[in-house]
Design an enzyme around this catalytic site. Structure first.
Site, PDB file in Angstrom:
ATOM      1  N   LYS A 277       0.812  -1.222   0.000  1.00  0.00           N
ATOM      2  CA  LYS A 277       0.000   0.000   0.000  1.00  0.00           C
ATOM      3  C   LYS A 277       0.840   1.263   0.000  1.00  0.00           C
ATOM      4  O   LYS A 277       1.821   1.369   0.728  1.00  0.00           O
ATOM      5  CB  LYS A 277      -0.846   0.029   1.276  1.00  0.00           C
ATOM      6  CG  LYS A 277      -2.183  -0.587   1.161  1.00  0.00           C
ATOM      7  CD  LYS A 277      -2.785  -0.809   2.539  1.00  0.00           C
ATOM      8  CE  LYS A 277      -3.174   0.486   3.203  1.00  0.00           C
ATOM      9  NZ  LYS A 277      -4.359   1.102   2.589  1.00  0.00           N
TER      10      LYS A 277
ATOM     11  N   CYS B 179      -7.725 -10.533   5.723  1.00  0.00           N
ATOM     12  CA  CYS B 179      -6.887 -11.077   4.641  1.00  0.00           C
ATOM     13  C   CYS B 179      -5.423 -10.749   4.842  1.00  0.00           C
ATOM     14  O   CYS B 179      -4.787 -10.253   3.936  1.00  0.00           O
ATOM     15  CB  CYS B 179      -7.222 -10.466   3.304  1.00  0.00           C
ATOM     16  SG  CYS B 179      -8.904 -10.243   2.977  1.00  0.00           S
TER      17      CYS B 179
ATOM     18  N   HIS C 220      -4.677 -17.150  -4.138  1.00  0.00           N
ATOM     19  CA  HIS C 220      -4.279 -16.340  -5.296  1.00  0.00           C
ATOM     20  C   HIS C 220      -3.681 -17.210  -6.393  1.00  0.00           C
ATOM     21  O   HIS C 220      -3.507 -16.758  -7.516  1.00  0.00           O
ATOM     22  CB  HIS C 220      -3.257 -15.276  -4.887  1.00  0.00           C
ATOM     23  CG  HIS C 220      -3.808 -14.327  -3.864  1.00  0.00           C
ATOM     24  ND1 HIS C 220      -3.499 -14.414  -2.534  1.00  0.00           N
ATOM     25  CD2 HIS C 220      -4.684 -13.305  -3.983  1.00  0.00           C
ATOM     26  CE1 HIS C 220      -4.151 -13.468  -1.877  1.00  0.00           C
ATOM     27  NE2 HIS C 220      -4.878 -12.794  -2.722  1.00  0.00           N
TER      28      HIS C 220
HETATM   29  N1  GLN Z   1     -16.281 -13.263   2.533  1.00  0.00           N
HETATM   30  C1  GLN Z   1     -15.453 -12.656   1.538  1.00  0.00           C
HETATM   31  C2  GLN Z   1     -15.133 -13.676   0.464  1.00  0.00           C
HETATM   32  O1  GLN Z   1     -15.040 -14.816   0.767  1.00  0.00           O
HETATM   33  C3  GLN Z   1     -14.166 -12.156   2.133  1.00  0.00           C
HETATM   34  C4  GLN Z   1     -13.322 -11.454   1.126  1.00  0.00           C
HETATM   35  C5  GLN Z   1     -12.113 -10.805   1.693  1.00  0.00           C
HETATM   36  O2  GLN Z   1     -11.689 -11.121   2.773  1.00  0.00           O
HETATM   37  N2  GLN Z   1     -11.520  -9.906   0.960  1.00  0.00           N
HETATM   38  O3  GLN Z   1     -14.927 -13.308  -0.689  1.00  0.00           O
HETATM   39 ZN    ZN Z   2      -9.689 -12.346   2.831  1.00  0.00          ZN
END
Ligand code: GLN
Ligand code: ZN
Length: 758
Positions: free
Chosen positions: A116, A647, A698
């Site tokens: 970021k 995340c 990913h």
């Molecule tokens: N519940 C969301 C998903 O599974 C969470 C996404 C995220 O943490 N960015 O897509």
């Molecule tokens: Zn996530």
């Protein structure tokens, strides 16, 4: 006479032209020449848009990221890429993405790390340095752009990331001292400045936002040394800071041997008097008076009341600009043809902000009467926003005032709740679950598009989404997962989906802002007090739960994430908007519970990224952010299990606050760190349950059961196994079912094998 200038213009294009051009190039559907031509066209267009300003930025354009461009201009290209054949454009994309157009897997290289840009949602490619890094000037592209800008008829002001900020944002791959490189770096900057001088450049903007951080002595001395060294260059230097107050760096910044200083007068308006007082009399002061981070019209009359005495005092030494680069706002409000006209009248995107700047300068230079009409229109808009009953909802304000700490407290401590939940949910050891979303297939996206365009009825759309939910539930049952999800097919985006159902939010059609490379986001606009008119997710989750005896998790986005991924109000503190969001989502949580949903996940993907730049302000933010989460989540009974998801996993500085959220289960991203990132939970003796992600969503790779077992063993060295869950790192919406099913099968098999061995 106050001069106007801009620090940077959105490069992606009002219709995301650059995104589409580069994606076509990556897919091999267009040539490098076509892409380069498109880039040149966009630059020319952008300069035309800015031609009313005294000085126009050059070098702010980029095909991917301006920090990556800086690395190339300084000759700091990772060896894994510089040794490859290929054009500079291709090599740049290789550093950015691991590959360029036409690369097969054999040619792919590791992409640079991305992170970021300060506290924005823009991401840059981290420059890699080590003790041996040498710099050489390779900036012909910038010199060419200067020539292009002159040909376009504007006065160019080249923009460079300053040397100290460049090193600050770099990462030493061998842990060596980055600052030791300053002596090698400065001659290259000096050479570039001299070349720009030879091209007749009068002013160069050197961005040093590092000056809004708490700096230790070594970094302060580096700033001093850098500008002592660059002082003799031919062009005048404008040291540019933004995103916050200079605070204790005022003296340092004001006394650098340069010709000008730009300060963020939106975030730092209170310290402008001190800057004016500290600034030597031969220097230009550029005040960033128009908010480059938000989309509201500026109150021009209010600004003029404040600026007129300053202009009187500084005369020609006053310049006016947006607070920071306009990279962080959308391009043109006039593209919004469907937005509610009243709300639209309160907004300004990049082009409108430049217009405001010109009006301000007109008023200061020729008197307010010279721009009377524009000022009157602006005053009308400001008054309309202040008086609008669509902004103010007294009942919501009252509810926020009535919040008591008890509302954020569960009835019992975690250990008792855990017992109640164990009995109620009847879960095995190492329970398995997923983070919420399943693949957003082409069919799903097409159905949504058709529905939006009016070509698919609400009933048919809902029926199709329900079919999708049923398919996900059946698949999860077949895989043997323990806590199921409905899969989120009906959601375009985790913030927009909720924003669209809340009063107080409005959406743009084209309000795109670059997040990284070709990726853009369209932040919702939070304009008024937040109210939930009716339940938002209950029908979907109830339907999913009706299909199975296994528990289905209700899935919500938390208040802090809603806030941090929106353009927010500037007429009340962020904490206030956050509380209102918390109350609205709390109602949803309680409705889900009442509908028989026993497990509810509240995602806070953006909690950490809201941390202020200065550490001294962290705790205040964490306090209200965590309190907002607690108000949202903790009104439920003991038997209801609250999950949250984040995340990322760098919890080092915030673990205490995370524990204070008191979620029964937190799922986090850990697979790539080999579970080492759990150490902080271990050291803190984090008391509740954790689902450390066991595979990277990913990547298309499918983890083998042994890999998962191995990771979970490592996790169990740090966290007692009774408190461990097994799940992927994040949601699966960007994957295909062909990857998801086998990966989850292996995950479930691993869980079974761990249970057997217990
Ligand atoms: N519940 C969301 C998903 O599974 C969470 C996404 C995220 O943490 N960015 O897509
Ligand atoms: Zn996530």
């Amino acid at each position: 006479m106050a001069t106007t200038h801009n620090l940077g213009f959105p490069r992606i294009g009002g219709k995301r032209e650059l995104k589409f051009a580069e994606e076509a190039y990556w897919k091999g559907e267009s040539s490098a020449d076509e892409l380069l031509t498109r880039g040149a066209e966009l630059r020319r267009q952008n300069w035309q848009h800015q031609s009313g300003l005294g000085l126009v930025p050059v070098g702010d354009f980029s095909f991917y990221d301006h920090l990556l461009d800086t690395s190339f201009r300084l000759g700091n290209v990772p060896a894994r890429v510089s040794k490859l054949d290929g054009s500079r454009l291709d090599n740049m994309f290789r550093v950015a993405r691991g590959r360029s157009a036409g690369d097969d897997d054999a040619n792919a290289v590791r992409a640079g790390e991305m992170t970021k840009w300060f506290d924005t949602n823009y991401h840059y490619i981290v420059p890699e340095v080590d003790a041996d890094t040498a710099f050489t000037l390779d900036a012909d592209d910038l010199l060419d752009q200067v020539a292009e800008a002159k040909a376009a008829g504007v006065t160019p002001k080249p923009v460079l990331v300053g040397p100290v900020t460049y090193l600050w944002l770099s990462k030493a791959t061998d842990d060596s001292d980055r600052l030791a490189l300053l002596d090698r770096l400065l001659p290259v900057y000096r050479e570039l400045l001299d070349q720009l001088g030879q091209q007749g450049i009068d002013w160069v903007q050197l961005d040093e936002p590092v000056l809004v951080y708490d700096l230790d002595n070594a970094w302060k001395q580096a700033v001093q040394k850098a500008y002592d060294t660059l002082a003799g260059a031919a062009p005048k230097l404008m040291v540019t800071t933004y995103f916050g107050e200079l605070a204790d760096n005022i003296g340092l910044a004001c006394n650098l041997p340069v010709a000008g200083l730009h300060a963020d007068a939106v975030k730092g308006r209170d310290e402008v008097d001190r800057i004016v007082a500290a600034l030597p009399e031969d220097k230009v002061l550029s005040l960033g008076v128009i908010d480059g981070r938000n989309i509201w019209k500026a109150d021009l009359a209010g600004l003029l009341d404040w600026l007129e005495p300053i202009a009187e005092n500084l005369g020609d030494r006053l310049w006016l600009a947006p607070s920071c680069s306009l990279l962080h706002v959308p391009v043109d409000l006039n593209s919004e043809t469907k937005m509610d006209p009243e709300i639209k009248s309160w907004l300004a995107f990049a082009l409108q902000k430049l217009g405001e700047l010109e009006v301000l300068a007109g008023a200061l230079n020729q008197g307010r009467d010279a721009v009377r009409q524009a000022l009157d229109r602006n005053a009308e808009a400001i008054a309309s926003r202040r008086a609008s009953d669509r902004v103010d909802n007294p009942a919501v304000k009252q509810a926020a005032r009535d919040i008591t700490p008890d509302m954020g407290k569960r009835d019992s401590a975690y250990s008792e709740r855990a017992e109640a939940q164990r009995q109620h949910l009847n879960l095995p050891a190492y329970p398995t679950t997923t983070i919420g979303s399943f693949p957003q297939t082409k069919e799903i996206r097409q159905a949504r598009l058709k529905h939006r365009k009016g070509n698919l009825s609400r009933e048919d759309y809902v029926a199709q989404m329900k079919a999708e939910i049923e398919r996900s539930i059946r698949e999860q049952e077949k895989l043997g997962l323990d806590v199921l999800v409905h899969g989120e097919p009906e959601r375009n985006d985790m913030v927009e989906y909720f924003g669209e159902q809340l009063e107080g939010y409005v959406f743009s059609q084209h309000g795109w802002v670059q997040s990284f490379g070709s990726r853009c986001v369209k932040p919702p606009i939070l304009y008024g007090d937040i109210k939930r008119p009716e339940p938002m997710t209950v029908d979907w989750i109830r339907y999913a739960q009706s299909l199975t005896d296994k528990p289905v998790k209700g899935m919500l986005t938390g208040p802090v994430t809603m806030l941090n991924w929106s353009f927010v109000r500037d007429d009340q503190p962020r904490s206030e908007s956050c509380k209102q969001l918390a109350l609205a989502i709390r109602q949803e949580v309680l409705d889900l519970e009442a509908a028989g949903v026993n497990v509810i996940q509240i995602d806070e993907a953006a909690l950490r990224e809201g941390l202020p730049l200065r550490r001294s302000q962290w705790q205040a933010y964490l306090d209200w952010a965590v309190e907002s989460f607690r108000i949202t989540a903790n009104g439920v009974g003991d038997e209801t299990q609250i999950h949250t998801h984040m995340c990322y996993s760098e919890f080092n500085d915030i673990i205490e606050s995370i524990a204070h959220m008191d979620a029964d289960v937190i799922t986090i991203e850990t697979s790539r760190s080999n579970m080492e990132l759990l150490d902080v939970f271990d050291h803190f003796a984090y008391p509740n349950e954790i689902g450390p992600g066991v595979y990277d969503i990913h990547s298309p790779n499918i983890p083998a059961p042994d890999q998962v077992i191995d990771l979970m063993r490592k996790a169990a060295e740090r966290i007692p196994r009774e408190r461990l869950w097994i799940n992927p790192d994040c949601g699966l919406k960007t994957r295909q079912w062909a990857e998801v099913s086998p990966a989850l099968q292996n995950m479930v098999d691993a869980a079974r094998s761990l249970r057997d061995k217990a």
